[in-house]
Motif scaffolding. Structure first.
Motif, mmCIF file in Angstrom:
data_model
loop_
_atom_site.group_PDB
_atom_site.id
_atom_site.type_symbol
_atom_site.label_atom_id
_atom_site.label_comp_id
_atom_site.label_asym_id
_atom_site.label_seq_id
_atom_site.Cartn_x
_atom_site.Cartn_y
_atom_site.Cartn_z
ATOM 1 N N ALA A 133 -1.220 5.403 14.116
ATOM 2 C CA ALA A 133 -0.421 6.616 13.924
ATOM 3 C C ALA A 133 1.061 6.301 13.793
ATOM 4 C CB ALA A 133 -0.651 7.587 15.080
ATOM 5 N N GLY A 134 1.544 5.295 14.524
ATOM 6 C CA GLY A 134 2.947 4.921 14.429
ATOM 7 C C GLY A 134 3.313 4.429 13.049
ATOM 8 N N GLY A 135 2.423 3.610 12.454
ATOM 9 C CA GLY A 135 2.686 3.136 11.101
ATOM 10 C C GLY A 135 2.671 4.267 10.089
ATOM 11 N N VAL A 136 1.723 5.196 10.232
ATOM 12 C CA VAL A 136 1.654 6.345 9.326
ATOM 13 C C VAL A 136 2.901 7.218 9.469
ATOM 14 C CG1 VAL A 136 0.397 8.469 8.804
ATOM 15 C CG2 VAL A 136 -0.866 6.354 9.262
ATOM 16 N N ALA A 137 3.330 7.458 10.708
ATOM 17 C CA ALA A 137 4.523 8.281 10.937
ATOM 18 C C ALA A 137 5.754 7.650 10.297
ATOM 19 C CB ALA A 137 4.739 8.461 12.439
ATOM 20 N N ARG A 138 5.870 6.328 10.389
ATOM 21 C CA ARG A 138 7.011 5.653 9.751
ATOM 22 C C ARG A 138 6.972 5.817 8.243
ATOM 23 N NH1 ARG A 138 10.248 3.806 7.028
ATOM 24 N NH2 ARG A 138 11.653 2.031 7.355
ATOM 25 N N ASP A 139 5.766 5.768 7.647
ATOM 26 C CA ASP A 139 5.633 5.971 6.202
ATOM 27 C C ASP A 139 6.003 7.396 5.800
ATOM 28 O OD1 ASP A 139 4.763 3.360 5.707
ATOM 29 O OD2 ASP A 139 2.664 3.880 6.063
ATOM 30 N N VAL A 140 5.573 8.364 6.620
ATOM 31 C CA VAL A 140 5.764 9.779 6.259
ATOM 32 C C VAL A 140 7.193 10.251 6.529
ATOM 33 C CG1 VAL A 140 5.064 12.153 6.826
ATOM 34 C CG2 VAL A 140 3.337 10.348 6.599
ATOM 35 N N GLY A 194 0.110 -0.233 22.132
ATOM 36 C CA GLY A 194 0.051 0.420 20.824
ATOM 37 C C GLY A 194 1.405 0.743 20.244
ATOM 38 N N LEU A 195 2.346 1.166 21.091
ATOM 39 C CA LEU A 195 3.642 1.629 20.605
ATOM 40 C C LEU A 195 4.712 0.552 20.693
ATOM 41 C CD1 LEU A 195 5.433 3.930 19.588
ATOM 42 C CD2 LEU A 195 5.792 4.606 21.965
ATOM 43 N N VAL A 196 5.087 0.177 21.896
ATOM 44 C CA VAL A 196 6.225 -0.727 22.064
ATOM 45 C C VAL A 196 5.901 -2.133 21.567
ATOM 46 C CG1 VAL A 196 7.789 -1.775 23.742
ATOM 47 C CG2 VAL A 196 7.173 0.632 23.955
ATOM 48 N N LYS A 197 4.748 -2.684 21.971
ATOM 49 C CA LYS A 197 4.431 -4.055 21.556
ATOM 50 C C LYS A 197 4.236 -4.151 20.047
ATOM 51 C CE LYS A 197 2.197 -6.878 24.217
ATOM 52 N NZ LYS A 197 1.173 -7.601 25.012
ATOM 53 N N TRP A 254 1.961 -3.175 1.135
ATOM 54 C CA TRP A 254 1.019 -2.350 1.879
ATOM 55 C C TRP A 254 1.799 -1.381 2.743
ATOM 56 C CZ3 TRP A 254 -1.938 -7.225 3.940
ATOM 57 C CH2 TRP A 254 -2.687 -7.790 2.880
ATOM 58 N N SER A 255 1.278 -0.178 2.907
ATOM 59 C CA SER A 255 1.956 0.799 3.769
ATOM 60 C C SER A 255 1.881 0.337 5.212
ATOM 61 C CB SER A 255 1.302 2.179 3.630
ATOM 62 O OG SER A 255 0.010 2.174 4.211
ATOM 63 N N ARG A 256 2.818 0.820 6.009
ATOM 64 C CA ARG A 256 2.789 0.478 7.435
ATOM 65 C C ARG A 256 1.567 1.082 8.120
ATOM 66 N NH1 ARG A 256 7.859 1.071 5.652
ATOM 67 N NH2 ARG A 256 9.402 -0.546 6.161
ATOM 68 N N GLY A 257 1.087 2.197 7.581
ATOM 69 C CA GLY A 257 -0.140 2.781 8.120
ATOM 70 C C GLY A 257 -1.338 1.878 7.902
ATOM 71 N N THR A 258 -1.409 1.242 6.736
ATOM 72 C CA THR A 258 -2.509 0.316 6.446
ATOM 73 C C THR A 258 -2.462 -0.884 7.379
ATOM 74 O OG1 THR A 258 -2.569 0.969 4.118
ATOM 75 C CG2 THR A 258 -3.502 -1.180 4.670
ATOM 76 N N ILE A 259 -1.269 -1.445 7.553
ATOM 77 C CA ILE A 259 -1.119 -2.588 8.452
ATOM 78 C C ILE A 259 -1.415 -2.161 9.888
ATOM 79 C CG2 ILE A 259 0.479 -4.353 9.298
ATOM 80 C CD1 ILE A 259 2.005 -3.965 6.603
ATOM 81 N N GLY A 260 -0.918 -0.976 10.254
ATOM 82 C CA GLY A 260 -1.181 -0.452 11.595
ATOM 83 C C GLY A 260 -2.662 -0.227 11.845
ATOM 84 N N PHE A 261 -3.416 0.110 10.783
ATOM 85 C CA PHE A 261 -4.863 0.301 10.938
ATOM 86 C C PHE A 261 -5.543 -1.004 11.323
ATOM 87 C CE2 PHE A 261 -9.157 0.197 9.049
ATOM 88 C CZ PHE A 261 -9.750 1.207 9.807
ATOM 89 N N ALA A 262 -5.138 -2.110 10.694
ATOM 90 C CA ALA A 262 -5.709 -3.415 11.046
ATOM 91 C C ALA A 262 -5.405 -3.758 12.501
ATOM 92 C CB ALA A 262 -5.155 -4.499 10.118
ATOM 93 N N VAL A 263 -4.178 -3.483 12.939
ATOM 94 C CA VAL A 263 -3.810 -3.726 14.333
ATOM 95 C C VAL A 263 -4.634 -2.832 15.258
ATOM 96 C CG1 VAL A 263 -1.933 -3.666 16.020
ATOM 97 C CG2 VAL A 263 -1.481 -4.445 13.690
ATOM 98 N N SER A 264 -4.868 -1.584 14.837
ATOM 99 C CA SER A 264 -5.629 -0.658 15.676
ATOM 100 C C SER A 264 -7.081 -1.114 15.826
ATOM 101 C CB SER A 264 -5.579 0.760 15.102
ATOM 102 O OG SER A 264 -6.362 0.872 13.923
#
Length: 424
Positions: free
Chosen positions: A387-394, A259-262, A56-66
């Motif tokens: 957004a952090g997960g998406v940025a890492r993917d991109v 959202g960012l550091v943790k 799974w992309s980090r953006g997808t995982i980040g979406f669940a966290v969001s």
């Protein structure tokens, strides 16, 4: 002849034990909040394992966290209403059970939508029901004296729980996989339920006691209109400028912390070759200095103008984030330790002056207004977690996220200075 309130007050005072039941209730609340820290500690440790196992992309995982973070914040303003209507014990016991269910179901998930449902929605709703409203409700009902002390202790419980669970969960993820860590979170939630049910009581009158340091009072009838009042106060506050400035600055606070550091510090450090256990240990150290910084900020807030304190806190946080990409390395070195200590001191330092400004501008409604400001904090955290997960993917790196967050903190500093002082 029926006893009068005065008679019962005198009798309650005569019968009060040396160790007041309020301290047992506070202890159960403390343990429950520590357990809740396990739920908040795990998402940042899951990003890399889930990415590797399911692709799974980090953006997808980040979406669940969001989703988790957003629901945590949006549930919080109504948590006190739920406790007024159904009682603290029932709400917390159900919330812990929902968290345990959501966490354990992730063990059998096979699709990304299940992560969103189990961790995002179920754990988000459960943890949101035990947000700051839980500690505030317990303190207000059970304590008349020592409220400040108890509030500080219960606020520190989250940081203490982070210190306890992060090293344990990171070790489990690193050596045994992410599933044992998810099961540990579920078991931690369930283990607290019996203590909540047996030892927690909704009101001192339930056991014939006065609040600690106060006089006996009858238990109030369940409040049916608390949720309506929460919405009414929101609509009223939303017509004022300070509300949007406070909500905006606190949204940036949530974006740059939870959202960012943790969420992304551990995978970002791992990108640079640092072991997961070492990165998680650094986050735990942030929890230690978080307690110190919060207490110090409360002391400063009593002595200096709150909006100027906020401006200083956000400006310093922004500068530190701009330097972080240069500090990430395979091993822990002194400059990184300095960042961790500094960021820990600044992590929740924004809370006391934000509460003070809510109190200054909104008076009796300030607690509810702060609940909505806290919701904006979690929405900001949710946006940056995704957004952090998406940025890492991109971009293949978290560096743009650190720089963008530094700029946002600079904007928050300016917004804090714009907040006008309320006319006497």
């Amino acid at each position: 002849m029926a006893q009068t309130t005065e008679d019962r007050s005198s009798l309650s005072t005569f019968r009060s034990p040396r160790f007041h039941r309020a301290w047992s209730v506070a202890a159960v609340t403390f343990v429950t909040i520590i357990g809740a820290a396990a739920f908040a500690s795990l998402p940042g440790l899951l990003i890399e394992p889930l990415h590797e196992e399911f692709d799974w992309s980090r953006g997808t995982i980040g979406f669940a966290v969001s989703v988790n973070l957003a629901l945590y914040g949006l549930t919080a303003p109504f948590a006190a209403a739920l406790m007024d209507r159904f009682g603290i014990r029932r709400v917390v016991a159900v919330a812990l059970s929902v968290i345990a269910l959501g966490s354990v179901l992730t063990v059998w998930m096979t699709a990304a939508w299940q992560l969103v449902l189990y961790w995002g929605i179920l754990v988000g709703l459960g943890s949101g029901s035990m947000a700051l409203a839980f500690a505030a409700t317990v303190t207000n009902r059970w304590f008349t004296a020592r409220r400040g002390l108890v509030t500080g202790i219960l606020t520190a419980a989250g940081a203490s729980g982070q210190l306890v669970f992060l090293p344990l969960l990171s070790w489990l993820v690193e050596d045994h996989g992410w599933r044992p860590a998810a099961v540990t979170v579920a078991l931690s939630a369930l283990a607290v339920v019996p203590f909540v049910w047996l030892l927690l009581r909704d009101h001192p009158a339930d056991v014939g006691l006065a609040p600690y340091g106060g006089a006996y009072a009858e238990k109030p009838a369940p409040a049916a209109g608390a949720a309506r009042r929460a919405l009414t106060v929101l609509f009223k506050a939303a017509r004022t400028g300070p509300f949007w400035l406070l909500a905006g600055t606190f949204a940036i606070c949530g974006a740059s912390t939870n959202g960012l550091v943790k969420t992304h510090f551990v995978p970002a450090a791992h990108d640079h070759g640092m072991p997961v256990t070492a990165a998680a240990g650094l986050l735990a150290v942030i929890g230690v200095f978080d307690v110190v910084g919060t207490i110090a900020s409360g002391w400063f807030t009593d002595r200096f103008e709150a909006r100027r304190l906020l401006a200083v806190y956000y400006a310093l946080r922004g500068v530190s984030l701009l330097f972080l990409p240069m500090l990430l390395a395979p091993s822990v070195h002194p400059p990184m330790l300095f960042f961790i200590v500094f960021y820990g001191l600044d992590w929740v330092a924004t809370v006391p002056p934000t509460i003070a400004l809510c109190r200054e501008h909104y008076g009796e409604d300030s607690a509810i207004v702060f609940g909505w400001v806290l919701a904006s904090h979690q929405i900001g955290a949710a946006v940056i977690a995704f957004a952090g997960g998406v940025a890492r993917d991109v971009f293949g790196s978290y560096d743009p996220v650190w720089y963008a967050s530094g700029a946002l903190c600079a904007a928050a500093a300016l917004m804090a200075l714009v907040i006008r002082r309320r006319a006497a």
